[in-house]
Design an enzyme around this catalytic site. Sequence first.
Site, PDB file in Angstrom:
ATOM      1  N   ASN A   1       1.129  -1.369   0.223  1.00  0.00           N
ATOM      2  CA  ASN A   1       0.257  -0.352   0.198  1.00  0.00           C
ATOM      3  C   ASN A   1       0.813   1.406  -0.139  1.00  0.00           C
ATOM      4  O   ASN A   1       1.366   1.358   0.055  1.00  0.00           O
ATOM      5  CB  ASN A   1      -0.819   0.289   0.931  1.00  0.00           C
TER       6      ASN A   1
ATOM      7  N   PHE B   1      -1.456   8.089   4.255  1.00  0.00           N
ATOM      8  CA  PHE B   1      -2.641   9.289   5.655  1.00  0.00           C
ATOM      9  C   PHE B   1      -3.788   9.395   4.813  1.00  0.00           C
ATOM     10  O   PHE B   1      -3.523  10.837   4.941  1.00  0.00           O
ATOM     11  CB  PHE B   1      -1.641   9.868   6.362  1.00  0.00           C
TER      12      PHE B   1
ATOM     13  N   SER C   1       5.546   5.141   8.653  1.00  0.00           N
ATOM     14  CA  SER C   1       4.960   4.781   6.936  1.00  0.00           C
ATOM     15  C   SER C   1       6.483   5.363   6.021  1.00  0.00           C
ATOM     16  O   SER C   1       6.611   6.500   5.892  1.00  0.00           O
ATOM     17  CB  SER C   1       3.943   5.385   7.225  1.00  0.00           C
TER      18      SER C   1
ATOM     19  N   ASN D   1       5.106   5.938   2.974  1.00  0.00           N
ATOM     20  CA  ASN D   1       4.019   6.729   1.794  1.00  0.00           C
ATOM     21  C   ASN D   1       4.002   8.227   1.737  1.00  0.00           C
ATOM     22  O   ASN D   1       3.212   8.587   1.339  1.00  0.00           O
ATOM     23  CB  ASN D   1       2.270   6.294   2.137  1.00  0.00           C
ATOM     24  N   THR D   2       4.611   8.994   2.762  1.00  0.00           N
ATOM     25  CA  THR D   2       4.767  10.239   3.157  1.00  0.00           C
ATOM     26  C   THR D   2       6.248  10.345   2.945  1.00  0.00           C
ATOM     27  O   THR D   2       6.960   9.827   3.842  1.00  0.00           O
ATOM     28  CB  THR D   2       4.161  10.132   4.476  1.00  0.00           C
TER      29      THR D   2
ATOM     30  N   LYS E   1       5.973   3.819  17.126  1.00  0.00           N
ATOM     31  CA  LYS E   1       6.040   2.867  15.816  1.00  0.00           C
ATOM     32  C   LYS E   1       7.217   2.747  14.832  1.00  0.00           C
ATOM     33  O   LYS E   1       7.453   3.900  13.984  1.00  0.00           O
ATOM     34  CB  LYS E   1       4.409   2.589  15.161  1.00  0.00           C
TER      35      LYS E   1
ATOM     36  N   ASN F   1       5.667  -1.517  10.747  1.00  0.00           N
ATOM     37  CA  ASN F   1       5.293  -1.527  10.226  1.00  0.00           C
ATOM     38  C   ASN F   1       5.648  -1.672   9.114  1.00  0.00           C
ATOM     39  O   ASN F   1       6.352  -2.768   9.345  1.00  0.00           O
ATOM     40  CB  ASN F   1       5.732   0.696   9.953  1.00  0.00           C
TER      41      ASN F   1
HETATM   42  C1  LIG Z   1      -3.746  -0.502   3.414  1.00  0.00           C
HETATM   43  C2  LIG Z   1      -2.648   0.249   4.510  1.00  0.00           C
HETATM   44  C3  LIG Z   1      -2.878   1.268   5.728  1.00  0.00           C
HETATM   45  C4  LIG Z   1      -2.024   0.945   6.510  1.00  0.00           C
HETATM   46  N1  LIG Z   1      -1.934   1.888   7.212  1.00  0.00           N
HETATM   47  C5  LIG Z   1      -1.235   2.537   8.609  1.00  0.00           C
HETATM   48  C6  LIG Z   1      -1.580   3.724   9.238  1.00  0.00           C
HETATM   49  O1  LIG Z   1      -1.724   4.499   9.009  1.00  0.00           O
HETATM   50  N2  LIG Z   1      -0.577   3.565  10.049  1.00  0.00           N
HETATM   51  C7  LIG Z   1       0.415   2.768  10.162  1.00  0.00           C
HETATM   52  O2  LIG Z   1       1.212   2.560  12.176  1.00  0.00           O
HETATM   53  N3  LIG Z   1       0.469   1.548   9.817  1.00  0.00           N
HETATM   54  C8  LIG Z   1      -0.168   1.606   8.592  1.00  0.00           C
HETATM   55  N4  LIG Z   1      -0.153   0.196   7.624  1.00  0.00           N
HETATM   56  C9  LIG Z   1       0.678  -1.287   8.555  1.00  0.00           C
HETATM   57  C10 LIG Z   1       0.087  -1.899   9.442  1.00  0.00           C
HETATM   58  O3  LIG Z   1      -0.400  -0.990  11.002  1.00  0.00           O
HETATM   59  C11 LIG Z   1       0.991  -2.619  10.117  1.00  0.00           C
HETATM   60  O4  LIG Z   1       1.862  -2.601  11.037  1.00  0.00           O
HETATM   61  C12 LIG Z   1       1.746  -3.717   8.968  1.00  0.00           C
HETATM   62  O5  LIG Z   1       0.785  -3.429   7.876  1.00  0.00           O
HETATM   63  C13 LIG Z   1       2.152  -5.051   8.938  1.00  0.00           C
HETATM   64  O6  LIG Z   1       1.010  -5.828   9.295  1.00  0.00           O
HETATM   65  P1  LIG Z   1       0.863  -6.672   9.026  1.00  0.00           P
HETATM   66  O7  LIG Z   1       1.350  -7.503   8.210  1.00  0.00           O
HETATM   67  O8  LIG Z   1      -0.480  -7.824   9.543  1.00  0.00           O
HETATM   68  O9  LIG Z   1      -0.440  -5.944   7.764  1.00  0.00           O
HETATM   69  C14 LIG Z   1      -1.422  -0.492   7.300  1.00  0.00           C
HETATM   70  C15 LIG Z   1      -0.925  -1.256   6.606  1.00  0.00           C
HETATM   71  C16 LIG Z   1      -1.625  -1.318   5.460  1.00  0.00           C
HETATM   72  C17 LIG Z   1      -1.581  -2.831   4.300  1.00  0.00           C
END
Ligand SMILES: Cc1cc2nc3c(=O)[nH]c(=O)nc-3n(C[C@H](O)[C@H](O)[C@H](O)COP(=O)(O)O)c2cc1C
Length: 368
Positions: free
Chosen positions: A117, A121, A186, A188-189, A226, A255
């Site tokens: 992804n 934000f 993240s 993505n910023t 995080k 993350n």
């Molecule tokens: C579509 C998407 C959006 C996410 N948005 C955020 C976010 O806004 N803030 C954040 O700290 N992590 C965000 N994450 C990261 C997740 O909270 C998590 O740390 C990461 O996906 C690893 O866990 P998983 O393997 O169970 O998905 C996002 C992940 C995905 C897939």
Amino acid sequence: MGWLHKKIIRPLLFRQDSERAHNSVVNKLGWASRNAFLCGLVEKIYGSPELPSKVFGLNFPNPVGLAAGMDKHATAVPGWAALGFGFCELGGVTWHAQDGNPKPRMFRAIPDEAVINRMGFNNSGAEAVAQKLSGWKKSGRWPAHPVGINLGKSKITPLDKAAEDYASSFRILRDLADFFVVNVSSPNTPNLRQLQDKTALDEILAAIQALNQPKKNGGRTPVLVKVAPDLSLWALDEILELVKPRNLAGIVATNTTIARPQTNDAALQKIYAETGGLSGRPLRARSTEIVRHLYKQTGGQVPIIGVGGIFNAEDAWEKITAGASLVQCYTGLVYEGPALAGKVVTGLAGKMSAAGFSNIRQAVGTAA
Ligand SMILES: Cc1cc2nc3c(=O)[nH]c(=O)nc-3n(C[C@H](O)[C@H](O)[C@H](O)COP(=O)(O)O)c2cc1C
């Protein structure tokens, strides 16, 4: 239930664009969340057994939480408890409302059970989220489990004004959540992850903690940081140096990653060429490695929330025994469906009794 999800519901959802499917599911849960009967029904079907634990002063009915990013707009706050989660982390929320990156920005790598992804934000901003949360509180439908908020930096805010940006969000949301996660990880910023640098992070945490005076009935609101799985162990150690001086309640690890698995599959190679953060199965081992490192470096004195590639009780047990006091899931929910939390909690309860433990805390760090 698992069969219904894997054979019918998931194939239907996977025919849609990833973000569209995500929004439709979260909105449906949001709709059910507003109705006590429907929420009760969801809980009857998907609820978890009790597996209580006290971490950074909060009581968690079970240690399996919803990771940030799934409910960015606080759409379904009571729904996550009904799905059996022991806590939820809403957001990422930024001070300024923002649309995020152009679509498409979320991609499934199905053979690897992963997601990429680059949402950036997208969220309605701290003020709108505060209003939404106040609405949930007034409705009497606030969940019985801890609710956290993930704070990000607004894209339009320059890096040298980041502390102010995070602190503004914290100020307006502070009384509406049980804990906060400062997200500087993240991918993505633009340049956000530079804020993991000790000096920059220290400035953000100082600004937040200056507003985080002890409440009348207790202490400060727990604030966690995080981290990215792409940090070196040395950089992680630098962040740990801020734990004491800045009163951090814990670390969320991890993350998404900018790394990509090796593959000869041409379709997967195409998806992995997309810019963004990778989550799901391929992230599991690296995030566990980071949990283990953090646990060892802190002698188990700093609570860790382990997140990355948790799809079942074995994955959650791996994170807990590596040193995580709590765990979270995002991508597991995409692939395993709504029964995930209940299945993980039930499996953990079984593993605990097999190991002769009476509280999940006894398992934390046993394989660190
Ligand atoms: C579509 C998407 C959006 C996410 N948005 C955020 C976010 O806004 N803030 C954040 O700290 N992590 C965000 N994450 C990261 C997740 O909270 C998590 O740390 C990461 O996906 C690893 O866990 P998983 O393997 O169970 O998905 C996002 C992940 C995905 C897939």
